[in-house]
Enzyme design. Structure first.
Site, PDB file in Angstrom:
ATOM      1  N   TRP A 102       0.834  -1.059  -0.329  1.00 53.80           N
ATOM      2  CA  TRP A 102      -0.306  -0.021   0.286  1.00 53.80           C
ATOM      3  C   TRP A 102       0.726   1.516  -0.187  1.00 53.80           C
ATOM      4  O   TRP A 102       0.702   2.081  -0.451  1.00 53.80           O
ATOM      5  CB  TRP A 102      -1.571  -0.303   0.866  1.00 53.80           C
ATOM      6  CG  TRP A 102      -2.153  -0.485   0.802  1.00 53.80           C
ATOM      7  CD1 TRP A 102      -2.143  -1.895   1.188  1.00 53.80           C
ATOM      8  CD2 TRP A 102      -3.163  -0.831  -0.336  1.00 53.80           C
ATOM      9  NE1 TRP A 102      -3.427  -2.478   1.261  1.00 53.80           N
ATOM     10  CE2 TRP A 102      -3.489  -2.281  -0.016  1.00 53.80           C
ATOM     11  CE3 TRP A 102      -3.347   0.066  -1.142  1.00 53.80           C
ATOM     12  CZ2 TRP A 102      -4.868  -2.527  -1.431  1.00 53.80           C
ATOM     13  CZ3 TRP A 102      -4.385   0.029  -2.448  1.00 53.80           C
ATOM     14  CH2 TRP A 102      -4.799  -1.403  -1.800  1.00 53.80           C
ATOM     15  N   ASP A 172      -1.448   6.793   6.701  1.00 57.11           N
ATOM     16  CA  ASP A 172      -2.575   5.510   5.671  1.00 57.11           C
ATOM     17  C   ASP A 172      -3.121   4.458   7.016  1.00 57.11           C
ATOM     18  O   ASP A 172      -1.568   3.682   7.316  1.00 57.11           O
ATOM     19  CB  ASP A 172      -2.447   5.339   4.209  1.00 57.11           C
ATOM     20  CG  ASP A 172      -3.602   4.222   4.374  1.00 57.11           C
ATOM     21  OD1 ASP A 172      -4.063   4.038   4.918  1.00 57.11           O
ATOM     22  OD2 ASP A 172      -3.397   3.702   3.050  1.00 57.11           O
ATOM     23  N   LYS A 196     -12.322  -1.094   7.372  1.00 59.83           N
ATOM     24  CA  LYS A 196     -11.543  -2.471   8.036  1.00 59.83           C
ATOM     25  C   LYS A 196     -11.949  -2.373   9.275  1.00 59.83           C
ATOM     26  O   LYS A 196     -12.257  -3.243  10.038  1.00 59.83           O
ATOM     27  CB  LYS A 196      -9.691  -1.780   7.695  1.00 59.83           C
ATOM     28  CG  LYS A 196      -9.719  -2.531   6.769  1.00 59.83           C
ATOM     29  CD  LYS A 196      -9.814  -1.989   4.726  1.00 59.83           C
ATOM     30  CE  LYS A 196      -9.353  -2.472   4.303  1.00 59.83           C
ATOM     31  NZ  LYS A 196      -8.098  -1.840   3.330  1.00 59.83           N
TER      32      LYS A 196
END
Ligand SMILES: *Cc1c(COP(=O)(O)O)cnc(C)c1O
Length: 360
Positions: A102, A172, A196
């Site tokens: 990511w 993030d 999530k």
């Protein structure tokens, strides 16, 4: 039908009481005679929902007053592009720390809008560790420093906020927000997709301080993607995904009712420690991440005999344990232990793994 334990990395398991409440009030919300799905986002009922959504997140993370909280669309992936477009200001460079899939993606997308400096990378070690903060090379002319607090695919997590040497810190936190107490004041911008730990897909939270928000004011980016104009309109510049806001609000209320972030920090440590212990004690299951940065959220593992993996997945599913297949790029297996995964789910997985090892 009884519910299974869902270890999917995202969209992920949601708290059962939240799903039950959403079911119970789907047709008529708060005695309005209509569903929350059907009502105006400008009406008094929805406005109260929007205010509570922000207030609850602000309370859960102790967000200081000089920070704004935005609820946007497009997932964390949209933010990979929108962050540089909004907060470069008069700068042309940004620093990125590369610790897995990511963060690499974030840097790649940012590269379309600015010159990216990779301040540190663990790529050569297969992203199994986090480069020592003291060794990061930070360009003082960069607009900000970006890192990924939890690498959902690689299974690597930061347990302290890195020193950014004076640059605004951008993080993030898609896969570990609300699971670790953080000092928001250390950050210029925090962003996270909801799917999530916070709710359903379709909501992305951006927490931004006033200094970076001021940079966005002059940014040449479409108003719906501009942090300053969204802040000015309380994230209601256009129709938001109302049902997703509603569900996120329910998850936040549930998070508070369970003791808030401090409680989930403890619970996450406990759940993940048990699974890592089971993996480390076995000769069948393998996790190669450096112990100091093993993620509490996403635990990738392989079987010593990889040919057994399809069998493992099929039997797990038959035992009510789903979502254990590793990411399509990483292969292997992965158990995601977000806030809504109860301890009993983790224990059921550990028992299954022990039995599978015994048989094979
Ligand atoms: C899931 C995830 C993303 C991508 O989220 P989308 O909503 O699919 O854009 C980005 N970063 C991290 C850390 C993630 O876990």
């Amino acid at each position: 039908m009884s519910r299974v334990y869902n270890f999917s990395a995202g969209p992920a398991t949601l708290p059962e009481p939240v799903l039950e409440q959403a079911r119970d009030e789907l047709l008529s919300w708060q005695n309005c005679g209509l569903s929350v799905l059907e009502m105006s986002h400008r009406g008094e009922h929805f406005s109260a929902l929007a205010e509570a959504l922000e207030a609850d997140l602000r309370e859960l993370l102790s967000v200081p007053q000089d920070y704004r909280i935005l609820f946007l669309q497009g997932g964390a992936t949209a933010q990979f592009s929108l962050i540089p477009q909004n907060i470069l200001g008069d700068k042309t460079k940004a620093c990125y720390v590369s610790t897995g899939f990511w963060s690499e993606k974030a840097a790649e997308y940012a590269g379309c809008h600015c010159q990216v400096t990779v301040s540190a990378s663990s790529k050569n070690e297969g992203f199994r560790s986090i480069p020592a903060n003291a060794d990061w090379s930070i360009d003082q002319n960069a607009a900000y420093l970006h890192y990924t607090a939890n690498e959902t695919i690689n299974g690597v997590e930061f347990f302290s906020v890195p020193d950014s040497h004076g640059l605004p810190l951008v993080s993030d936190m898609s896969s570990n927000i609300l699971t670790q107490q953080i000092d928001v004041a250390r950050f210029g911008l925090i962003y996270a997709g909801a799917q999530k730990n916070m709710g359903p897909a379709g909501v992305t939270v951006v927490i931004i301080n006033n200094e970076l928000l001021a940079r966005a004011r002059d940014a040449k980016v479409a108003p719906v993607f501009n942090y300053a104009s969204q802040a000015q309109h309380m994230s209601l510049l256009n129709t938001p995904p109302t049902f997703n806001w509603y569900l996120t609000g329910l998850v936040l209320k549930w998070t508070k009712s369970q003791g808030g972030v401090a409680a989930f920090e403890q619970l996450s440590a406990k759940k993940s420690a048990r699974l890592y212990q089971a993996i480390d004690q076995s000769s069948l299951y393998i996790n190669t991440i450096s112990p100091a940065c093993r993620s509490r959220m996403n635990i990738p593992f392989t079987l010593a005999d990889t040919a057994l993996e399809p069998n493992f997945l099929a039997q797990a599913e038959a035992s009510g344990l789903v979502g254990l297949k590793g990411h399509r790029l990483a292969g292997g297996l992965r158990a995601s232990l977000y806030n809504a995964m109860p301890v009993q789910g983790v224990m059921a997985l550990i028992d299954f793994m022990a039995e599978f090892e015994r048989v094979h």
